[in-house]
Design an enzyme around this catalytic site. Structure first.
Site, PDB file in Angstrom:
ATOM      1  N   ASP A  68       0.926  -1.192   0.021  1.00  0.00           N
ATOM      2  CA  ASP A  68       0.048  -0.214  -0.036  1.00  0.00           C
ATOM      3  C   ASP A  68       1.101   1.153   0.049  1.00  0.00           C
ATOM      4  O   ASP A  68       1.602   1.619   0.892  1.00  0.00           O
ATOM      5  CB  ASP A  68      -0.869   0.145   1.242  1.00  0.00           C
ATOM      6  CG  ASP A  68      -1.901   1.067   1.198  1.00  0.00           C
ATOM      7  OD1 ASP A  68      -1.713   2.002   0.466  1.00  0.00           O
ATOM      8  OD2 ASP A  68      -2.959   0.651   1.769  1.00  0.00           O
ATOM      9  N   ARG A  75      -0.247   4.389  -0.679  1.00  0.00           N
ATOM     10  CA  ARG A  75      -0.854   5.519  -0.438  1.00  0.00           C
ATOM     11  C   ARG A  75      -0.463   6.710   0.520  1.00  0.00           C
ATOM     12  O   ARG A  75       0.307   6.192   1.580  1.00  0.00           O
ATOM     13  CB  ARG A  75      -2.124   5.502  -0.138  1.00  0.00           C
ATOM     14  CG  ARG A  75      -2.974   4.807  -1.505  1.00  0.00           C
ATOM     15  CD  ARG A  75      -4.515   4.333  -0.993  1.00  0.00           C
ATOM     16  NE  ARG A  75      -4.383   3.186  -0.371  1.00  0.00           N
ATOM     17  CZ  ARG A  75      -5.694   2.625   0.108  1.00  0.00           C
ATOM     18  NH1 ARG A  75      -6.692   2.963  -0.360  1.00  0.00           N
ATOM     19  NH2 ARG A  75      -5.569   1.491   0.851  1.00  0.00           N
TER      20      ARG A  75
END
EC number: 3.5.4.25
Length: 199
Positions: A126, A128
């Site tokens: 991930d 982000r």
């Protein structure tokens, strides 16, 4: 500060009329959108959803994920309450971009799960970055959130930014035979709080 507010306009949708606020991230030339409904002023926590762009799920009706269903459910819930906000962040494929996401899908077609596919391409599970939310929240004068999410990392990221998340609201929807393995991977490897039940 890399986030710059550009302009706002009305956005009529099947669930009601939202206000659409445009922001530019000058550090990487990405454009982000915030949808709001109702009066966000005051100390009352705002019903909210932080939604990372998913072209395949949001616009192309893909059943490989639950993203499109989650976005629509959030818009519907906010419209029912008459007050809320959706942060639509241009972080496709948990931050790896659209074309890399297609490469990851190809690896998933061959048996990899969503985390294994990202890592095989040299990315983290991930990627982000939620720090861009700080300026958006300040611009909208929002101090506290009731966050629709199944992702405890998202809650922690906001808390680390000093954002007061007073409540996490379970947001399960869109489960189908095509995304069952994907959802189990999100639960098992990414820590998403999924019960297998939908609202």
């Amino acid at each position: 500060m890399t986030i710059r507010y550009i302009e706002s306009s009305k956005l009529p949708t099947p669930w009601g009329i939202f206000s659409m606020h445009g922001f530019e991230d000058t550090a990487n030339d990405k454009e982000h959108v915030v949808l709001s409904m109702g009066n966000l002023e005051g100390e009352e926590p705002v019903l909210s959803r932080i939604h990372s762009e998913c072209l395949t799920g949001d616009a192309l009706f893909s059943l490989r994920c639950d993203c499109g269903a989650q976005l629509q459910a959030a818009m519907h819930r906010i419209a029912q309450e008459g007050r809320g906000v959706i942060f639509y962040l241009r972080q496709e494929g948990r931050g790896i971009g659209l074309l890399n996401k297609i490469k990851a899908y190809n690896l998933q077609d061959k048996g990899a799960d969503t985390v294994e596919a990202n890592e095989a391409l040299g990315f983290g599970a991930d990627m982000r970055d939620y720090s861009i939310l700080r300026e958006m929240l300040e611009h909208l004068n929002i101090h506290a959130l009731k966050l629709m999410t199944n992702n405890p990392r998202k809650v922690k990221a906001l808390n680390d930014l000093g954002v007061n998340v007073v409540e996490r609201i379970a947001h399960e929807t869109g489960r189908n035979p095509h995304n069952a393995k994907y959802l189990e991977t999100k639960k098992g490897k990414l820590g998403h709080l999924l019960e297998g039940k939908e609202d």
